[in-house]
Design a protein around this motif. Structure first.
Motif, PDB file in Angstrom:
ATOM      1  N   VAL A  18       0.891  -1.157   0.061  1.00 43.79           N
ATOM      2  CA  VAL A  18       0.051  -0.024   0.100  1.00 43.79           C
ATOM      3  C   VAL A  18       0.990   1.238   0.005  1.00 43.79           C
ATOM      4  CG1 VAL A  18      -1.829   1.447   1.350  1.00 43.79           C
ATOM      5  CG2 VAL A  18      -1.873  -1.182   1.244  1.00 43.79           C
ATOM      6  N   GLN A  19       1.909   1.337   0.697  1.00 42.15           N
ATOM      7  CA  GLN A  19       2.743   2.453   0.899  1.00 42.15           C
ATOM      8  C   GLN A  19       3.573   2.503  -0.561  1.00 42.15           C
ATOM      9  OE1 GLN A  19       2.742   4.677   3.270  1.00 42.15           O
ATOM     10  NE2 GLN A  19       0.736   3.602   3.902  1.00 42.15           N
ATOM     11  N   HIS A  20       3.923   1.255  -1.178  1.00 43.05           N
ATOM     12  CA  HIS A  20       4.899   1.199  -2.293  1.00 43.05           C
ATOM     13  C   HIS A  20       4.117   1.976  -3.337  1.00 43.05           C
ATOM     14  CE1 HIS A  20       7.689  -0.802  -5.002  1.00 43.05           C
ATOM     15  NE2 HIS A  20       6.768  -1.101  -5.686  1.00 43.05           N
ATOM     16  N   GLN A  21       2.778   1.587  -3.363  1.00 42.25           N
ATOM     17  CA  GLN A  21       1.912   2.220  -4.509  1.00 42.25           C
ATOM     18  C   GLN A  21       1.956   3.816  -4.390  1.00 42.25           C
ATOM     19  OE1 GLN A  21      -1.254   0.806  -6.483  1.00 42.25           O
ATOM     20  NE2 GLN A  21       0.397  -0.190  -6.933  1.00 42.25           N
ATOM     21  N   ARG A  22       2.130   4.404  -3.200  1.00 47.20           N
ATOM     22  CA  ARG A  22       2.026   6.005  -3.306  1.00 47.20           C
ATOM     23  C   ARG A  22       3.432   6.452  -3.520  1.00 47.20           C
ATOM     24  NH1 ARG A  22      -2.430   8.066  -1.654  1.00 47.20           N
ATOM     25  NH2 ARG A  22      -4.243   6.898  -0.461  1.00 47.20           N
ATOM     26  N   ILE A  23       4.432   5.552  -3.197  1.00 48.92           N
ATOM     27  CA  ILE A  23       5.837   6.237  -3.570  1.00 48.92           C
ATOM     28  C   ILE A  23       5.974   6.203  -5.197  1.00 48.92           C
ATOM     29  CG2 ILE A  23       8.209   5.538  -3.042  1.00 48.92           C
ATOM     30  CD1 ILE A  23       7.491   4.657  -0.216  1.00 48.92           C
ATOM     31  N   CYS A  24       5.484   5.042  -5.521  1.00 47.55           N
ATOM     32  CA  CYS A  24       5.859   4.818  -6.854  1.00 47.55           C
ATOM     33  C   CYS A  24       5.072   5.303  -7.971  1.00 47.55           C
ATOM     34  CB  CYS A  24       5.904   3.353  -7.099  1.00 47.55           C
ATOM     35  SG  CYS A  24       7.024   2.268  -6.538  1.00 47.55           S
ATOM     36  N   GLY A  61       9.674  -3.862  -5.137  1.00 50.01           N
ATOM     37  CA  GLY A  61       9.181  -4.020  -6.480  1.00 50.01           C
ATOM     38  C   GLY A  61       7.793  -4.822  -6.380  1.00 50.01           C
ATOM     39  N   GLN A  62       6.852  -4.687  -7.392  1.00 49.56           N
ATOM     40  CA  GLN A  62       5.697  -5.383  -7.307  1.00 49.56           C
ATOM     41  C   GLN A  62       4.930  -5.552  -8.800  1.00 49.56           C
ATOM     42  OE1 GLN A  62       2.923  -3.106  -7.724  1.00 49.56           O
ATOM     43  NE2 GLN A  62       1.314  -4.585  -7.965  1.00 49.56           N
ATOM     44  N   VAL A 105       8.595  -0.338  -9.438  1.00 50.32           N
ATOM     45  CA  VAL A 105       9.927  -0.728  -8.651  1.00 50.32           C
ATOM     46  C   VAL A 105      10.216   0.366  -7.763  1.00 50.32           C
ATOM     47  CG1 VAL A 105      12.543  -0.877  -8.795  1.00 50.32           C
ATOM     48  CG2 VAL A 105      10.825  -2.130 -10.334  1.00 50.32           C
ATOM     49  N   HIS A 106      10.568   0.524  -6.409  1.00 49.94           N
ATOM     50  CA  HIS A 106      10.608   1.552  -5.554  1.00 49.94           C
ATOM     51  C   HIS A 106      12.064   2.383  -6.205  1.00 49.94           C
ATOM     52  CE1 HIS A 106      12.254   3.767  -2.006  1.00 49.94           C
ATOM     53  NE2 HIS A 106      11.251   3.390  -1.426  1.00 49.94           N
ATOM     54  N   PRO A 107      11.745   3.880  -6.245  1.00 52.02           N
ATOM     55  CA  PRO A 107      12.809   4.684  -6.944  1.00 52.02           C
ATOM     56  C   PRO A 107      14.209   4.557  -6.458  1.00 52.02           C
ATOM     57  CG  PRO A 107      10.709   6.014  -6.008  1.00 52.02           C
ATOM     58  CD  PRO A 107      10.488   4.552  -5.680  1.00 52.02           C
ATOM     59  N   ASP A 108      14.341   3.937  -5.181  1.00 56.87           N
ATOM     60  CA  ASP A 108      15.907   3.616  -4.573  1.00 56.87           C
ATOM     61  C   ASP A 108      16.507   2.598  -5.278  1.00 56.87           C
ATOM     62  OD1 ASP A 108      15.454   5.996  -2.918  1.00 56.87           O
ATOM     63  OD2 ASP A 108      15.082   4.705  -1.259  1.00 56.87           O
ATOM     64  N   GLY A 111      17.099   0.707 -12.040  1.00 54.93           N
ATOM     65  CA  GLY A 111      18.225   0.548 -12.565  1.00 54.93           C
ATOM     66  C   GLY A 111      18.893  -0.670 -12.120  1.00 54.93           C
ATOM     67  N   ARG A 112      18.432  -1.415 -11.472  1.00 49.44           N
ATOM     68  CA  ARG A 112      19.133  -2.709 -11.023  1.00 49.44           C
ATOM     69  C   ARG A 112      18.420  -3.799 -11.519  1.00 49.44           C
ATOM     70  NH1 ARG A 112      19.733  -2.061  -4.342  1.00 49.44           N
ATOM     71  NH2 ARG A 112      20.230  -4.359  -4.668  1.00 49.44           N
ATOM     72  N   GLY A 113      17.641  -3.945 -12.768  1.00 47.88           N
ATOM     73  CA  GLY A 113      17.097  -5.127 -13.272  1.00 47.88           C
ATOM     74  C   GLY A 113      15.805  -5.663 -12.610  1.00 47.88           C
ATOM     75  N   ILE A 114      15.273  -4.962 -11.724  1.00 48.79           N
ATOM     76  CA  ILE A 114      14.321  -5.612 -11.039  1.00 48.79           C
ATOM     77  C   ILE A 114      12.916  -5.723 -12.093  1.00 48.79           C
ATOM     78  CG2 ILE A 114      12.583  -5.323  -9.041  1.00 48.79           C
ATOM     79  CD1 ILE A 114      14.973  -3.877  -7.642  1.00 48.79           C
TER      80      ILE A 114
END
Length: 205
Positions: A18-24, A61-62, A105-108, A111-114
């Protein structure tokens, strides 16, 4: 660098998701974002189609998917309609296509292939279930810089031709997707615009 692993989403991941959605997706309208009740419904209807990327216990990531018929998925549609308000009640256990409702994918961790790892998890699922492939509507965030110069279709075609690079469409094309057109007013994405691409990946064995 810690190892990122892809696993099927479990109930204990939901609070983070849920938090991941708002960040991404900070520009999406509130009703477009997935909330707890949405993730619970997705897990209940099609658990094997939901994945997370983990760094230890942290969700970074999701991916959310469901099955659907090509007659529906390949026709003009909006995000909110086809995902049934994010509840995925349009999931068809006999559907021959996997619909990619959401990937982030989380902004942090970009670029890591996730995203490639998540797409590979989807492809593995398509092959395992013997589906025809994947369909999705993709945002084109880079279009905001060109909206006064060309239409969304012209922009997407330029990206597909390798003349421009888009943060979302370019990785999708590299993952084997084909551009099939534009879905007008697909999603309410604020300053990024509401039109999205229609992309398809065919399972060729």
């Amino acid at each position: 660098m810690s190892e990122i692993v892809i696993v099927n989403t479990r109930p204990e991941h939901i609070d983070q998701l849920v938090q991941h959605q708002r960040i991404c997706f900070p520009t999406l309208a509130d009703h477009e974002l997935m909330r707890r009740e949405h993730f619970e419904s997705q897990l209940r209807l099609f658990p094997e189609g939901q994945h997370v990327a983990l760094d230890g216990d942290r969700v970074v990531g999701q991916s959310s998917t469901f099955r659907i018929s090509g007659a529906i998925a390949l026709a003009p549609h909006t995000y909110h309609w086809i995902v049934a308000g994010n509840f995925f009640t349009n999931h068809d256990p006999e559907g021959e296509w996997l619909y990619g409702a959401d990937m982030s994918v989380h902004p942090d961790y970009r670029g890591r292939g996730i995203s490639r790892m998540l797409y590979n998890a989807r492809k593995d699922l398509v092959r395992r279930l013997g589906l025809r492939g994947m369909v999705g509507g993709g945002m084109i965030p880079g279009y905001v810089r060109y909206r006064d110069q060309m239409s969304p279709l012209e922009y997407a075609q330029a990206v597909a031709a390798g003349l421009l690079t888009d943060p979302t469409l370019t990785p999708q094309l590299r993952a084997g997707f084909e551009l099939r057109g534009i879905l007008p007013n697909y999603i309410e994405a604020g300053e990024l615009g509401n039109d999205s691409t229609l992309i398809v990946w065919e399972n060729r064995g």
